[in-house]
Scaffold this motif. Sequence first.
Motif, PDB file in Angstrom:
ATOM      1  N   GLU A 127       0.811  -1.223   0.000  1.00  0.00           N
ATOM      2  CA  GLU A 127       0.000   0.000   0.000  1.00  0.00           C
ATOM      3  C   GLU A 127       0.846   1.275   0.000  1.00  0.00           C
ATOM      4  O   GLU A 127       0.336   2.353  -0.317  1.00  0.00           O
ATOM      5  CB  GLU A 127      -0.929   0.028   1.231  1.00  0.00           C
ATOM      6  CG  GLU A 127      -1.982  -1.066   1.208  1.00  0.00           C
ATOM      7  CD  GLU A 127      -2.809  -1.113   2.498  1.00  0.00           C
ATOM      8  OE1 GLU A 127      -2.774  -0.128   3.282  1.00  0.00           O
ATOM      9  OE2 GLU A 127      -3.477  -2.135   2.726  1.00  0.00           O
ATOM     10  N   VAL A 128       2.118   1.150   0.387  1.00  0.00           N
ATOM     11  CA  VAL A 128       2.951   2.368   0.482  1.00  0.00           C
ATOM     12  C   VAL A 128       4.150   2.361  -0.470  1.00  0.00           C
ATOM     13  O   VAL A 128       4.920   3.319  -0.495  1.00  0.00           O
ATOM     14  CB  VAL A 128       3.482   2.581   1.933  1.00  0.00           C
ATOM     15  CG1 VAL A 128       2.326   2.691   2.922  1.00  0.00           C
ATOM     16  CG2 VAL A 128       4.428   1.455   2.354  1.00  0.00           C
ATOM     17  N   ARG A 129       4.297   1.292  -1.252  1.00  0.00           N
ATOM     18  CA  ARG A 129       5.466   1.152  -2.147  1.00  0.00           C
ATOM     19  C   ARG A 129       5.767   2.419  -2.930  1.00  0.00           C
ATOM     20  O   ARG A 129       6.930   2.769  -3.149  1.00  0.00           O
ATOM     21  CB  ARG A 129       5.224   0.027  -3.175  1.00  0.00           C
ATOM     22  CG  ARG A 129       5.485  -1.373  -2.684  1.00  0.00           C
ATOM     23  CD  ARG A 129       5.673  -2.324  -3.881  1.00  0.00           C
ATOM     24  NE  ARG A 129       7.001  -2.178  -4.430  1.00  0.00           N
ATOM     25  CZ  ARG A 129       8.052  -2.872  -4.028  1.00  0.00           C
ATOM     26  NH1 ARG A 129       7.936  -3.777  -3.092  1.00  0.00           N
ATOM     27  NH2 ARG A 129       9.232  -2.654  -4.565  1.00  0.00           N
ATOM     28  N   ASP A 130       4.698   3.102  -3.380  1.00  0.00           N
ATOM     29  CA  ASP A 130       4.889   4.228  -4.291  1.00  0.00           C
ATOM     30  C   ASP A 130       5.018   5.587  -3.603  1.00  0.00           C
ATOM     31  O   ASP A 130       5.048   6.621  -4.254  1.00  0.00           O
ATOM     32  CB  ASP A 130       3.753   4.265  -5.312  1.00  0.00           C
ATOM     33  CG  ASP A 130       3.881   3.105  -6.293  1.00  0.00           C
ATOM     34  OD1 ASP A 130       5.015   2.595  -6.460  1.00  0.00           O
ATOM     35  OD2 ASP A 130       2.851   2.697  -6.863  1.00  0.00           O
ATOM     36  N   VAL A 131       5.079   5.576  -2.299  1.00  0.00           N
ATOM     37  CA  VAL A 131       5.275   6.845  -1.589  1.00  0.00           C
ATOM     38  C   VAL A 131       6.696   7.333  -1.856  1.00  0.00           C
ATOM     39  O   VAL A 131       7.659   6.613  -1.626  1.00  0.00           O
ATOM     40  CB  VAL A 131       5.049   6.662  -0.068  1.00  0.00           C
ATOM     41  CG1 VAL A 131       5.424   7.927   0.692  1.00  0.00           C
ATOM     42  CG2 VAL A 131       3.597   6.268   0.209  1.00  0.00           C
ATOM     43  N   GLU A 132       6.815   8.552  -2.376  1.00  0.00           N
ATOM     44  CA  GLU A 132       8.146   9.070  -2.711  1.00  0.00           C
ATOM     45  C   GLU A 132       8.717   9.868  -1.549  1.00  0.00           C
ATOM     46  O   GLU A 132       8.044  10.714  -0.963  1.00  0.00           O
ATOM     47  CB  GLU A 132       8.074   9.956  -3.954  1.00  0.00           C
ATOM     48  CG  GLU A 132       9.448  10.170  -4.566  1.00  0.00           C
ATOM     49  CD  GLU A 132       9.407  11.041  -5.801  1.00  0.00           C
ATOM     50  OE1 GLU A 132       9.450  10.481  -6.913  1.00  0.00           O
ATOM     51  OE2 GLU A 132       9.317  12.283  -5.663  1.00  0.00           O
ATOM     52  N   LEU A 133       9.972   9.577  -1.213  1.00  0.00           N
ATOM     53  CA  LEU A 133      10.608  10.201  -0.056  1.00  0.00           C
ATOM     54  C   LEU A 133      11.896  10.904  -0.469  1.00  0.00           C
ATOM     55  O   LEU A 133      12.501  10.565  -1.490  1.00  0.00           O
ATOM     56  CB  LEU A 133      10.967   9.135   0.982  1.00  0.00           C
ATOM     57  CG  LEU A 133       9.849   8.228   1.471  1.00  0.00           C
ATOM     58  CD1 LEU A 133      10.425   7.113   2.328  1.00  0.00           C
ATOM     59  CD2 LEU A 133       8.827   9.030   2.260  1.00  0.00           C
ATOM     60  N   ALA A 193       7.287   5.239   5.544  1.00  0.00           N
ATOM     61  CA  ALA A 193       6.267   5.799   4.648  1.00  0.00           C
ATOM     62  C   ALA A 193       5.040   6.291   5.423  1.00  0.00           C
ATOM     63  O   ALA A 193       4.480   7.349   5.130  1.00  0.00           O
ATOM     64  CB  ALA A 193       5.847   4.746   3.624  1.00  0.00           C
ATOM     65  N   ARG A 194       4.639   5.523   6.439  1.00  0.00           N
ATOM     66  CA  ARG A 194       3.471   5.931   7.234  1.00  0.00           C
ATOM     67  C   ARG A 194       3.763   7.204   8.043  1.00  0.00           C
ATOM     68  O   ARG A 194       2.870   8.028   8.262  1.00  0.00           O
ATOM     69  CB  ARG A 194       3.064   4.793   8.191  1.00  0.00           C
ATOM     70  CG  ARG A 194       2.485   3.566   7.494  1.00  0.00           C
ATOM     71  CD  ARG A 194       1.085   3.793   6.973  1.00  0.00           C
ATOM     72  NE  ARG A 194       0.128   3.946   8.060  1.00  0.00           N
ATOM     73  CZ  ARG A 194      -1.071   4.489   7.929  1.00  0.00           C
ATOM     74  NH1 ARG A 194      -1.471   4.931   6.743  1.00  0.00           N
ATOM     75  NH2 ARG A 194      -1.882   4.605   8.956  1.00  0.00           N
ATOM     76  N   ILE A 195       4.997   7.339   8.499  1.00  0.00           N
ATOM     77  CA  ILE A 195       5.393   8.564   9.206  1.00  0.00           C
ATOM     78  C   ILE A 195       5.270   9.752   8.247  1.00  0.00           C
ATOM     79  O   ILE A 195       4.720  10.797   8.589  1.00  0.00           O
ATOM     80  CB  ILE A 195       6.847   8.436   9.726  1.00  0.00           C
ATOM     81  CG1 ILE A 195       6.918   7.417  10.865  1.00  0.00           C
ATOM     82  CG2 ILE A 195       7.398   9.794  10.180  1.00  0.00           C
ATOM     83  CD1 ILE A 195       8.340   6.960  11.201  1.00  0.00           C
ATOM     84  N   TYR A 196       5.776   9.555   7.021  1.00  0.00           N
ATOM     85  CA  TYR A 196       5.692  10.606   6.009  1.00  0.00           C
ATOM     86  C   TYR A 196       4.233  11.019   5.788  1.00  0.00           C
ATOM     87  O   TYR A 196       3.893  12.205   5.816  1.00  0.00           O
ATOM     88  CB  TYR A 196       6.314  10.088   4.707  1.00  0.00           C
ATOM     89  CG  TYR A 196       6.115  11.004   3.521  1.00  0.00           C
ATOM     90  CD1 TYR A 196       7.035  12.003   3.221  1.00  0.00           C
ATOM     91  CD2 TYR A 196       4.998  10.862   2.696  1.00  0.00           C
ATOM     92  CE1 TYR A 196       6.845  12.846   2.146  1.00  0.00           C
ATOM     93  CE2 TYR A 196       4.792  11.705   1.618  1.00  0.00           C
ATOM     94  CZ  TYR A 196       5.710  12.697   1.340  1.00  0.00           C
ATOM     95  OH  TYR A 196       5.527  13.541   0.269  1.00  0.00           O
ATOM     96  N   GLN A 197       3.372  10.023   5.602  1.00  0.00           N
ATOM     97  CA  GLN A 197       1.958  10.315   5.340  1.00  0.00           C
ATOM     98  C   GLN A 197       1.314  11.082   6.494  1.00  0.00           C
ATOM     99  O   GLN A 197       0.548  12.013   6.286  1.00  0.00           O
ATOM    100  CB  GLN A 197       1.183   9.019   5.094  1.00  0.00           C
ATOM    101  CG  GLN A 197       1.542   8.357   3.764  1.00  0.00           C
ATOM    102  CD  GLN A 197       0.877   6.998   3.589  1.00  0.00           C
ATOM    103  OE1 GLN A 197       0.656   6.280   4.557  1.00  0.00           O
ATOM    104  NE2 GLN A 197       0.570   6.641   2.347  1.00  0.00           N
ATOM    105  N   PHE A 198       1.661  10.672   7.721  1.00  0.00           N
ATOM    106  CA  PHE A 198       1.101  11.348   8.889  1.00  0.00           C
ATOM    107  C   PHE A 198       1.531  12.812   8.935  1.00  0.00           C
ATOM    108  O   PHE A 198       0.703  13.716   9.107  1.00  0.00           O
ATOM    109  CB  PHE A 198       1.527  10.628  10.170  1.00  0.00           C
ATOM    110  CG  PHE A 198       1.166  11.381  11.411  1.00  0.00           C
ATOM    111  CD1 PHE A 198      -0.154  11.463  11.838  1.00  0.00           C
ATOM    112  CD2 PHE A 198       2.138  12.049  12.146  1.00  0.00           C
ATOM    113  CE1 PHE A 198      -0.501  12.180  12.966  1.00  0.00           C
ATOM    114  CE2 PHE A 198       1.795  12.774  13.278  1.00  0.00           C
ATOM    115  CZ  PHE A 198       0.483  12.837  13.686  1.00  0.00           C
ATOM    116  N   LEU A 199       2.838  13.044   8.772  1.00  0.00           N
ATOM    117  CA  LEU A 199       3.355  14.406   8.903  1.00  0.00           C
ATOM    118  C   LEU A 199       2.769  15.332   7.843  1.00  0.00           C
ATOM    119  O   LEU A 199       2.411  16.475   8.120  1.00  0.00           O
ATOM    120  CB  LEU A 199       4.889  14.399   8.823  1.00  0.00           C
ATOM    121  CG  LEU A 199       5.596  13.727  10.011  1.00  0.00           C
ATOM    122  CD1 LEU A 199       7.096  13.631   9.766  1.00  0.00           C
ATOM    123  CD2 LEU A 199       5.316  14.480  11.315  1.00  0.00           C
ATOM    124  N   VAL A 200       2.646  14.811   6.617  1.00  0.00           N
ATOM    125  CA  VAL A 200       2.105  15.641   5.537  1.00  0.00           C
ATOM    126  C   VAL A 200       0.618  15.924   5.785  1.00  0.00           C
ATOM    127  O   VAL A 200       0.133  17.029   5.582  1.00  0.00           O
ATOM    128  CB  VAL A 200       2.348  14.965   4.175  1.00  0.00           C
ATOM    129  CG1 VAL A 200       1.612  15.711   3.072  1.00  0.00           C
ATOM    130  CG2 VAL A 200       3.849  14.917   3.884  1.00  0.00           C
TER     131      VAL A 200
END
Lengths: 653, 653
Positions: free
Chosen positions: B288-294, B333-340
């Motif tokens: 579900e998070v593979r495509d999250v760009e960091l 990735a989940r941390i990234y999603q939360f912060l954004v």
Amino acid sequence: MSVQVNKTAHSFDKVRLDALLNRRFFYAPAFEIYGGIAGLYDYGPPGSALQANIIAEWRKHFIVEEGMLELDTTIMTPAPVFETSGHVARFADWMVKDTKTGDVLRADHLVKNVLEARLAGNLEARGAAAIPQNENDKKRKKKAAKVTATALEDSVVKEYETILAQLDNYSGPQLGELCRTHKIRNPDTDNEVGEPQQFNLMFASSIGPTGQHPGFLRPETAQGHFLNFSRLLEYNNGRVPFASAQIGRSFRNEISPRAGLLRVREFTMAEIEHYVDPEDKNHDKFKEVRDVELILLDRHVQESGSSETIRMKVGEAVDKGIIANETLGYFVARIYQFLVKIGINPERLRFRQHMANEMAHYATDCWDAEIHNSTGWTECVGCADRAAYDLSVHSAKTGHPLVVRQALKEPIVTEKEAVEWDKKTLGKTYKKEAGVIQKVVESLEEAALIKLKGELTQGAAVITSEDGKSFKLTPDILSIERKVFKQSIREFTPNVIEPSFGLGRILYTLLEHSFWSREQDVERGVLSIPPVVAPTKVLIVPLSARIEFDPLVQEVSTKLRRAGVFSRVDDSNTSIGKRYARNDELGTPYGVTIDFASVQNRTMTLRERDTMDQRIGPMDEVIATVTDLVNGSINWAEACQRLPAYDGVQAVD
Amino acid sequence: MSVQVNKTAHSFDKVRLDALLNRRFFYAPAFEIYGGIAGLYDYGPPGSALQANIIAEWRKHFIVEEGMLELDTTIMTPAPVFETSGHVARFADWMVKDTKTGDVLRADHLVKNVLEARLAGNLEARGAAAIPQNENDKKRKKKAAKVTATALEDSVVKEYETILAQLDNYSGPQLGELCRTHKIRNPDTDNEVGEPQQFNLMFASSIGPTGQHPGFLRPETAQGHFLNFSRLLEYNNGRVPFASAQIGRSFRNEISPRAGLLRVREFTMAEIEHYVDPEDKNHDKFKEVRDVELILLDRHVQESGSSETIRMKVGEAVDKGIIANETLGYFVARIYQFLVKIGINPERLRFRQHMANEMAHYATDCWDAEIHNSTGWTECVGCADRAAYDLSVHSAKTGHPLVVRQALKEPIVTEKEAVEWDKKTLGKTYKKEAGVIQKVVESLEEAALIKLKGELTQGAAVITSEDGKSFKLTPDILSIERKVFKQSIREFTPNVIEPSFGLGRILYTLLEHSFWSREQDVERGVLSIPPVVAPTKVLIVPLSARIEFDPLVQEVSTKLRRAGVFSRVDDSNTSIGKRYARNDELGTPYGVTIDFASVQNRTMTLRERDTMDQRIGPMDEVIATVTDLVNGSINWAEACQRLPAYDGVQAVD
């Protein structure tokens, strides 16, 4: 329509409840694998969730409903703050030491335990029901003094009862005197105890790398409110009344905590400081609570050696002056409403007024919400009128004014005699003594000023300083005239009404009030926690962990989450009956079962915890019904009208 | 349709933001009226509400979404726990003392400040843009070293840059060496500093009336999770992976905190401990998070002296082994999603991998979510793979097994030589030495056992103990046979992946990212906090405090509360414009105005904070629209389609 349940078939058994709470990890001794430390507890998943839900409801009931200003202040506090507040000098309990072993006991608890044991022994000796010495008592033997069947004189019984009713009213030396007079010894060793000594209950530490700032962990959150008073007042556009609120951890280094969550060294509090004009303690919303009926135990009843309560509406209690003012009465009633809403039995909830010596050093009146439980009556909420104490002492210490400045609608106009000096002449005439002369004149009362004025019009007057020196004053030095003064600002230090909640105590007594065993099997415990605070609202139970149930479990779980209903899935490898029994212990009010009929017909059963009643319906209708149940918009009887009974058989191809 | 806003007309000004945050009581130095203590802050009403909303969103995003087990463990911790965890020995920073004044400085901060100041001075000397010495810098002069325009050799510049890139990688003695080599002195006094010494960052106290239990305030919540591992595992029906989560206060006695909320001595953390099979660190939901760009800054880049980041999808980073495993990648990735989601600018968010020496003593890999702000890049979330460190050390110390026991689907079948003793004969023959003989034989490798077995079938064998003694063994003493063993349980210590959030740092950087000034007036600050975490969602503004508006204010306020939307009323005695400006500073996204037209026509205007755009509609429609806006189900453009623009004129009789 709905099934009747007998919740009192088995009498309350604390051992059973404690075992349940431990087994289901509501809470457990902290650092258990290191042997534990008395008075420190960790909350597990159901305990944390229950606590979080109680806090959420508290926030709604108090902060949101009353528009309070929430704060989050630090726990670590520099020592000067608690020196000013009086905690360094007076936030202490009296302890006594066993003269031989050096064991430390809290003096008032020692007196209580020993006298209660003697009274129980007296009853036993006189042939009344013997005191049950069950497992429970044996385990707690270190706490309770041993009961020996010994008859007491009637006058001694009366004396003991009077001491117990006034116990909170004794000073340290008085407790020492009681121990000597009544030969009270350490029940664990039968050794004598020494003189009571004060032990400060604050945990000490120091702040910074060089230890330059001694500090304490706060024993209450209140000081954090008071120190921010000016900012809060400004945030509230300069107006009173208003309230600040804070939920957070506090610490008390209890002498010998041994009562589970009822006496701990670290705990979560929720505190309100309501700032009010000392000349007007009425409350706008008091009319909304006038008719709330309370069980009261007032100061005078206790001081007369009795513990007899009365039932009274809060309106009447304020009218009669039993509760000092509307604001105090309003909060007492709101506390009552909150506790009952989350599941405290109103018949086991009383409000006890503090006696004169018992009151904290800062309070002028105080009512405790006491909740009855297996250990007796326990203070769970305090509601104190701290008057202007805190704001005054911090203001005096720091020089920072903690006051309200109120524009007067009608300025207060006063006329009075005003002195005007010719400072040049005064200085030339009297040099260094000019200051003394000014002080003497300016401290004169109105009548004396008028007299002086008269003398001056005659040409001269003589005044005398404190140390007896006389000075001659003439009209070229000063003149006195009647002037009009207009005061358009009123400045005052607000009084503070403080409702202060011990959340751990509330949580534990709530668990006691919720606990019962099924009539047919005492081993099957149930926690009838109200849905509003239940840790989990709905249990989703797939018949098994088979993969075909997964999409439905996902769907139900997602739909409940969107409806704001907290659910958990239990797909463990045991029978549905066992899974439900486990969740009865966890206090989960509703359960839905997903089975082959769900896959085929999209139906689902709904089970109610207390009655074990089961209904059936289309999945979406069950979800809608359970959502309404959890939100409190319908009750179980209404749910039964929506969903037919489940007879245990479903058509499956 | 909707108005365009220029948020970057004025460059970011920290002094202006700090003034706003102080004026509106987002937070303030704790004990301010007592002179304050560095590193301790109190949150006022908007700060507390912002924090509470961030926590609520965190709970939803992590705990509810992933079905984590929430905990609430104690802050006060007995010393043995931190002795085992390694904190007593190693949870320390290096400090240096000014050799003349005794002032204490953190060694790495000193090196950083001085070298950065020299690099800035070099730029200035070479004619690049002079460093602005604004109010802000002057106020912070104690923090930043003074910049002097002095040119540096190119090689020196390169050397300084390399040191700064690797700063977190130096040991204490190395920092001391740097100070000597580069003549780094205390910038406040220009005095030399002494050798770096370790300073433990835990606050110490003692538990109980006799001081018998030394204790520390926890510097992280993690140990509370680990000590309860067995109970958590049981609660989770014995299965891994699962996670525990906890939100709570932690304490670090920082050496010289001077960076506002970014470095404090008491702070709220949110920590997750995810327990996983060490042999399988894949994650079910990784797809579900593979495509999250960091934006990533890996260890090797830093160790080569560079700070160059790369953009990469998390799937690719795990595939390439840059991030060690799926579980670590999933949480990053989940941390990234939360912060954004809560409002952090994704362009100012990077994930930096720890270098080898920098890693905490317990970690095997660690990625920090760093958020860029006016002081540079700040670690706000750590995401560490702590491997089996913590569970292993506590288990070893206490003897309490902290392991998972997993039933194997296929039992592991092994054949091996097994020794059987005739203990009677052995005892009779060798008496006291029987134990030594058993030990020697049972420690033999497979091959040696087969050899011994062969010798025994020949009649006798000789073995030799560690201390060189020989014993003769015969078949009546022991027999050796090949047997089949079946292992059906696998026992292992799970590894722990730990995402750990510093909520105060996130809150502060969020405020920086949200702050801007109106193009037409730099004095009019706005905090564009997203509705999901904004302290107040809707401001209700009656035209004046006149009594005829009260019923409508009550009605709107009640309806919003029922819809779950937190609102506040501002009926203070200032113009509506001023009240809106104040609430722009408080980050309130929407405002509704109640005026004479509301009383007559039941209409209400709706104002959006950033654009100041105003719409009008029937009260209930405005309430429905603002509810949808706050819940994120529509955006402002959609709201504009529902409600016509307000032209500032309303028909009133």
